[in-house]
Design a protein around this motif. Structure first.
Motif, PDB file in Angstrom:
ATOM      1  N   LEU A  64      44.073  45.905  33.556  1.00 37.41           N
ATOM      2  CA  LEU A  64      44.404  44.480  33.497  1.00 37.41           C
ATOM      3  C   LEU A  64      45.462  44.196  32.433  1.00 37.41           C
ATOM      4  O   LEU A  64      46.250  43.253  32.566  1.00 37.41           O
ATOM      5  CB  LEU A  64      43.142  43.660  33.230  1.00 37.41           C
ATOM      6  N   LEU A  80      39.559  36.025  35.943  1.00 35.74           N
ATOM      7  CA  LEU A  80      39.297  37.030  36.969  1.00 35.74           C
ATOM      8  C   LEU A  80      38.396  36.445  38.056  1.00 35.74           C
ATOM      9  O   LEU A  80      37.352  35.875  37.773  1.00 35.74           O
ATOM     10  CB  LEU A  80      38.622  38.251  36.335  1.00 35.74           C
ATOM     11  N   THR A  81      38.805  36.565  39.317  1.00 38.30           N
ATOM     12  CA  THR A  81      38.024  36.031  40.426  1.00 38.30           C
ATOM     13  C   THR A  81      37.099  37.106  40.989  1.00 38.30           C
ATOM     14  O   THR A  81      37.300  38.308  40.762  1.00 38.30           O
ATOM     15  CB  THR A  81      38.930  35.527  41.553  1.00 38.30           C
ATOM     16  N   GLU A  82      36.122  36.674  41.749  1.00 37.54           N
ATOM     17  CA  GLU A  82      35.190  37.626  42.356  1.00 37.54           C
ATOM     18  C   GLU A  82      35.914  38.563  43.307  1.00 37.54           C
ATOM     19  O   GLU A  82      35.655  39.770  43.334  1.00 37.54           O
ATOM     20  CB  GLU A  82      34.080  36.874  43.089  1.00 37.54           C
ATOM     21  N   GLU A  83      36.845  38.017  44.086  1.00 38.36           N
ATOM     22  CA  GLU A  83      37.581  38.853  45.037  1.00 38.36           C
ATOM     23  C   GLU A  83      38.418  39.901  44.301  1.00 38.36           C
ATOM     24  O   GLU A  83      38.432  41.078  44.675  1.00 38.36           O
ATOM     25  CB  GLU A  83      38.493  37.976  45.899  1.00 38.36           C
ATOM     26  N   SER A  84      39.096  39.476  43.230  1.00 43.39           N
ATOM     27  CA  SER A  84      39.913  40.415  42.454  1.00 43.39           C
ATOM     28  C   SER A  84      39.039  41.476  41.791  1.00 43.39           C
ATOM     29  O   SER A  84      39.397  42.661  41.755  1.00 43.39           O
ATOM     30  CB  SER A  84      40.710  39.664  41.390  1.00 43.39           C
ATOM     31  N   ALA A  85      37.905  41.052  41.249  1.00 44.73           N
ATOM     32  CA  ALA A  85      36.995  41.994  40.600  1.00 44.73           C
ATOM     33  C   ALA A  85      36.504  43.036  41.595  1.00 44.73           C
ATOM     34  O   ALA A  85      36.434  44.236  41.285  1.00 44.73           O
ATOM     35  CB  ALA A  85      35.824  41.249  39.975  1.00 44.73           C
ATOM     36  N   ARG A  86      36.197  42.598  42.801  1.00 44.73           N
ATOM     37  CA  ARG A  86      35.712  43.531  43.821  1.00 44.73           C
ATOM     38  C   ARG A  86      36.809  44.522  44.205  1.00 44.73           C
ATOM     39  O   ARG A  86      36.552  45.730  44.362  1.00 44.73           O
ATOM     40  CB  ARG A  86      35.223  42.745  45.033  1.00 44.73           C
ATOM     41  N   ASP A  87      38.042  44.023  44.343  1.00 50.11           N
ATOM     42  CA  ASP A  87      39.163  44.906  44.684  1.00 50.11           C
ATOM     43  C   ASP A  87      39.424  45.921  43.565  1.00 50.11           C
ATOM     44  O   ASP A  87      39.705  47.093  43.835  1.00 50.11           O
ATOM     45  CB  ASP A  87      40.431  44.079  44.924  1.00 50.11           C
ATOM     46  N   LEU A  88      39.321  45.470  42.315  1.00 53.12           N
ATOM     47  CA  LEU A  88      39.564  46.366  41.187  1.00 53.12           C
ATOM     48  C   LEU A  88      38.517  47.467  41.103  1.00 53.12           C
ATOM     49  O   LEU A  88      38.842  48.632  40.865  1.00 53.12           O
ATOM     50  CB  LEU A  88      39.591  45.561  39.889  1.00 53.12           C
TER      51      LEU A  88
END
Length: 360
Positions: A292, A345-353
């Motif tokens: 990040l 940080l969004t949930e979607e971004s966290a999941r992708d990371l």
């Protein structure tokens, strides 16, 4: 200088005073546990001592420390056994109040118990680690598990550290690897500190920051040298852990060694208690926080692999969804401490990371 000039200077108050408590004696090496009587004599801390140890660590080194001091000091012992941590600390404080100084012989839990008891009873504390699993062996903070997760408390920094590499090298390699991961995670901790300085105006200590970065670089660049049950490895890691603790004392906070990766670790402890060691979780968190920050996250991952530390949540028994939840919950841990994980940080971004960075 004229009296008028002196009075003028006095009206312009310059106050950057800071109280730094640093170890006076640091002894690291083979069989240095034998030097504990000399260290105690040099420091002149009193005639009575409380030795805090655990069940296993008393057998490993505690009884030896007791025997070495028995002829010159009134020696009392305290067993920091598993149980209610706060109750254990309370009882340790009662025992410490009867002693002139305190020696903690053990791993993280024992050292933290001795540090807090020393702090709350205004007693000097000597750290005798039996493992190099995290930087608490020389810092002024202690981590205490509670029903709501681990909390960080003010504690007595050691007036001396006596680290016997023969003892530390004999501990399970996982503990040493965890200590390495905790130090390598300093890289992202100081990036978070700099970020908070730029965006929030948080005070920054260049000296502490530089020492913390240098400490992380030593292990990052020498990851190939960290081998199981090697005294040279134990010596290298212990030196780094002491340096990291000193950086925190200089800063007056844990900032040099604790950023978003630590908040992630504490969030994981809440969501999946008992999964992974503290340093292991910080190392895993450092991979994603370094990404990040736009830094060399692959280098951190590869260094952790070389030393034998886990690099994915799955390696410590944590599933991806729990890791995602921990990343999102990290902002609720010590919210006053701003880090890259507080940047939206969004949930979607966290999941992708998690899916991208934590592939086996």
């Amino acid at each position: 200088m004229s009296a008028d000039r002196i009075n003028l200077l006095r009206t312009k108050v310059f106050d950057k005073s800071k109280w730094m408590q640093l170890p006076r004696d640091v002894v690291i090496g083979h069989d240095v546990i034998e030097q504990i009587p000399a260290v105690c004599e040099d420091l002149a801390l009193g005639d009575s001592v409380l030795i805090v140890s655990g069940g296993q660590t008393r057998d490993i080194a505690g009884t030896r420390v007791e025997a070495l001091l028995a002829g010159s000091y009134d020696v009392a012992t305290f067993a920091a056994n598993d149980g209610n941590p706060l109750e254990t600390i309370r009882k340790a404080e009662e025992a410490a109040a009867e002693a002139g100084f305190v020696i903690g012989v053990g791993g993280g839990r024992v050292i933290d118990t001795a540090k807090i008891a020393s702090y709350n009873t205004d007693r000097h504390f000597i750290s005798v680690p039996t493992a190099a699993s995290h930087d608490g062996i020389a810092s002024s903070r202690a981590s205490v598990p509670t029903a709501d997760g681990n909390v960080s408390l003010a504690a007595e920094p050691p007036i001396a550290v006596v680290a016997d590499t023969a003892v530390i090298a004999s501990a399970p390699h996982r503990l040493l690897a965890s200590g390495c991961a905790d130090i390598i995670a300093n890289y992202t901790a100081i990036l978070d500190w700099e970020l908070s300085h730029r965006l929030r105006g948080e005070p920054l200590s260049e000296y502490a920051l530089t020492l913390s970065r240098m400490t992380a670089e030593i292990l990052f660049k020498n990851a190939d040298l960290i081998k199981p049950h090697s005294e040279e490895s134990a010596w290298l890691v212990t030196k780094a852990l002491v340096s990291s603790g000193v950086a925190m004392s200089i800063a007056g906070s844990s900032r040099p060694g604790s950023g978003g990766e630590h908040k992630f670790s504490h969030a994981l402890e809440k969501l999946a208690p008992g999964r992974g060691l503290h340093g292991e979780k910080c190392g895993i968190g450092a991979i994603i926080t370094m990404y990040l920050h736009g830094g060399d996250w692959e280098g951190i991952r590869d260094s952790l692999k070389k030393i034998g530390a886990p690099t994915t949540p799955a390696a410590i028994g944590v599933d991806d969804e729990t890791a995602v939840a921990a990343l999102l919950a990290a902002r609720t841990i010590r919210p006053e401490r701003f880090t890259i994980l507080d940047m939206g940080l969004t949930e979607e971004s966290a999941r992708d990371l998690v899916k991208m960075l934590y592939r086996e």
